[in-house]
Design a protein around this motif. Sequence first.
Motif, PDB file in Angstrom:
ATOM      1  N   GLY A   1       0.812  -1.209   0.000  1.00 31.82           N
ATOM      2  CA  GLY A   1       0.000   0.000   0.000  1.00 31.82           C
ATOM      3  C   GLY A   1       0.845   1.260   0.000  1.00 31.82           C
ATOM      4  O   GLY A   1       0.556   2.223  -0.720  1.00 31.82           O
ATOM      5  N   ALA A   2       1.914   1.273   0.801  1.00 30.71           N
ATOM      6  CA  ALA A   2       2.775   2.451   0.886  1.00 30.71           C
ATOM      7  C   ALA A   2       3.490   2.713  -0.429  1.00 30.71           C
ATOM      8  O   ALA A   2       3.588   3.865  -0.884  1.00 30.71           O
ATOM      9  N   PHE A   3       3.997   1.669  -1.071  1.00 31.36           N
ATOM     10  CA  PHE A   3       4.712   1.862  -2.329  1.00 31.36           C
ATOM     11  C   PHE A   3       3.748   2.220  -3.462  1.00 31.36           C
ATOM     12  O   PHE A   3       4.114   2.985  -4.368  1.00 31.36           O
TER      13      PHE A   3
ATOM     14  N   ALA B   1       2.404   4.891  -7.699  1.00 28.69           N
ATOM     15  CA  ALA B   1       1.317   4.714  -8.659  1.00 28.69           C
ATOM     16  C   ALA B   1       0.630   6.032  -9.001  1.00 28.69           C
ATOM     17  O   ALA B   1      -0.051   6.135 -10.025  1.00 28.69           O
ATOM     18  N   LEU B   2       0.800   7.032  -8.155  1.00 26.31           N
ATOM     19  CA  LEU B   2       0.209   8.347  -8.400  1.00 26.31           C
ATOM     20  C   LEU B   2       1.155   9.179  -9.262  1.00 26.31           C
ATOM     21  O   LEU B   2       2.323   8.827  -9.437  1.00 26.31           O
TER      22      LEU B   2
ATOM     23  N   THR C   1       6.311  10.459   0.176  1.00 26.80           N
ATOM     24  CA  THR C   1       7.328   9.577   0.749  1.00 26.80           C
ATOM     25  C   THR C   1       7.417   9.767   2.261  1.00 26.80           C
ATOM     26  O   THR C   1       7.609   8.798   3.006  1.00 26.80           O
ATOM     27  N   TRP C   2       7.293  11.015   2.741  1.00 27.88           N
ATOM     28  CA  TRP C   2       7.251  11.238   4.187  1.00 27.88           C
ATOM     29  C   TRP C   2       6.127  10.435   4.833  1.00 27.88           C
ATOM     30  O   TRP C   2       6.322   9.772   5.858  1.00 27.88           O
ATOM     31  N   VAL C   3       4.947  10.510   4.221  1.00 29.48           N
ATOM     32  CA  VAL C   3       3.783   9.805   4.769  1.00 29.48           C
ATOM     33  C   VAL C   3       4.010   8.297   4.730  1.00 29.48           C
ATOM     34  O   VAL C   3       3.766   7.580   5.717  1.00 29.48           O
ATOM     35  N   ALA C   4       4.488   7.805   3.584  1.00 30.81           N
ATOM     36  CA  ALA C   4       4.721   6.369   3.438  1.00 30.81           C
ATOM     37  C   ALA C   4       5.767   5.872   4.426  1.00 30.81           C
ATOM     38  O   ALA C   4       5.620   4.805   5.033  1.00 30.81           O
TER      39      ALA C   4
ATOM     40  N   PHE D   1       5.086  -0.981  -8.745  1.00 28.93           N
ATOM     41  CA  PHE D   1       4.285   0.221  -8.988  1.00 28.93           C
ATOM     42  C   PHE D   1       5.055   1.284  -9.769  1.00 28.93           C
ATOM     43  O   PHE D   1       4.447   2.168 -10.366  1.00 28.93           O
ATOM     44  N   GLU D   2       6.374   1.216  -9.781  1.00 33.49           N
ATOM     45  CA  GLU D   2       7.154   2.144 -10.606  1.00 33.49           C
ATOM     46  C   GLU D   2       7.323   1.611 -12.023  1.00 33.49           C
ATOM     47  O   GLU D   2       7.728   2.337 -12.921  1.00 33.49           O
TER      48      GLU D   2
END
Length: 224
Positions: free
Chosen positions: A17-19, A24-25, A34-37, A152-153
């Motif tokens: 979910g974090a990645f 994906a956005l 990235t801070w949030v993840a 996701f990348e």
Amino acid sequence: MSTELAVLVVSTAVAFGAFAYMFALPRPGIWPRTWVAAGLVAATALGGLVVLGRFPGLVGPFTWTELAIGLLVGAGWLVLTHLGYAVIAWLFPAFGDQVRDLYLLGDEDTSRRMVGPIVAMGIAEELLFRSVLQGVGGMVLALAVYTGVQVFERKWALALAALLGGIIWGALFAWRGGVVAPVVAHVLWTGMLTFVWPLGGAPRPQESDPDPPVRRRDYASGNR
């Protein structure tokens, strides 16, 4: 379901979910994301270790020896990464294009805004993938998840880097019995590749905001 299995399932789900949230956005805004993840990944790891009662044992000691070993391994892997990149990019030119495109993640941002989330995510990844997934579920599981979340990348170059890097960090974790040396090695390696010695002659992040912002070429897709 056992507590250990529950922690592994939740940790794996949070990692994907974090990645997905990061990659994906659309690329603009990736560093605040990235801070949030990183916060979510680190909180999940620490919570899992506390629930299992294994926090001290899987985090390991914080000593000068661990710091020194981490620095040496990170520096050695940095040199080997450059050598390996030169060989693979020569054999498969598309690999070089993908790596250069990854550097566009920082194309319209500054090193000052990038360094914090990069360091935070390096620490968070080691806590989750090494302390929890490898420490509880084994190295094969940790490598599979660490490589899998790069989907996701949509770049096989990033997946290969995660697989090989995961082997290095995982072996270091298994050797030292803690996450301090892997964190130091991981953060040093990522920081040097991003800010000091980029692969393939890719430009380093800008020190100040561009005026006006100019986006360089997307090497992998041909878009601008």
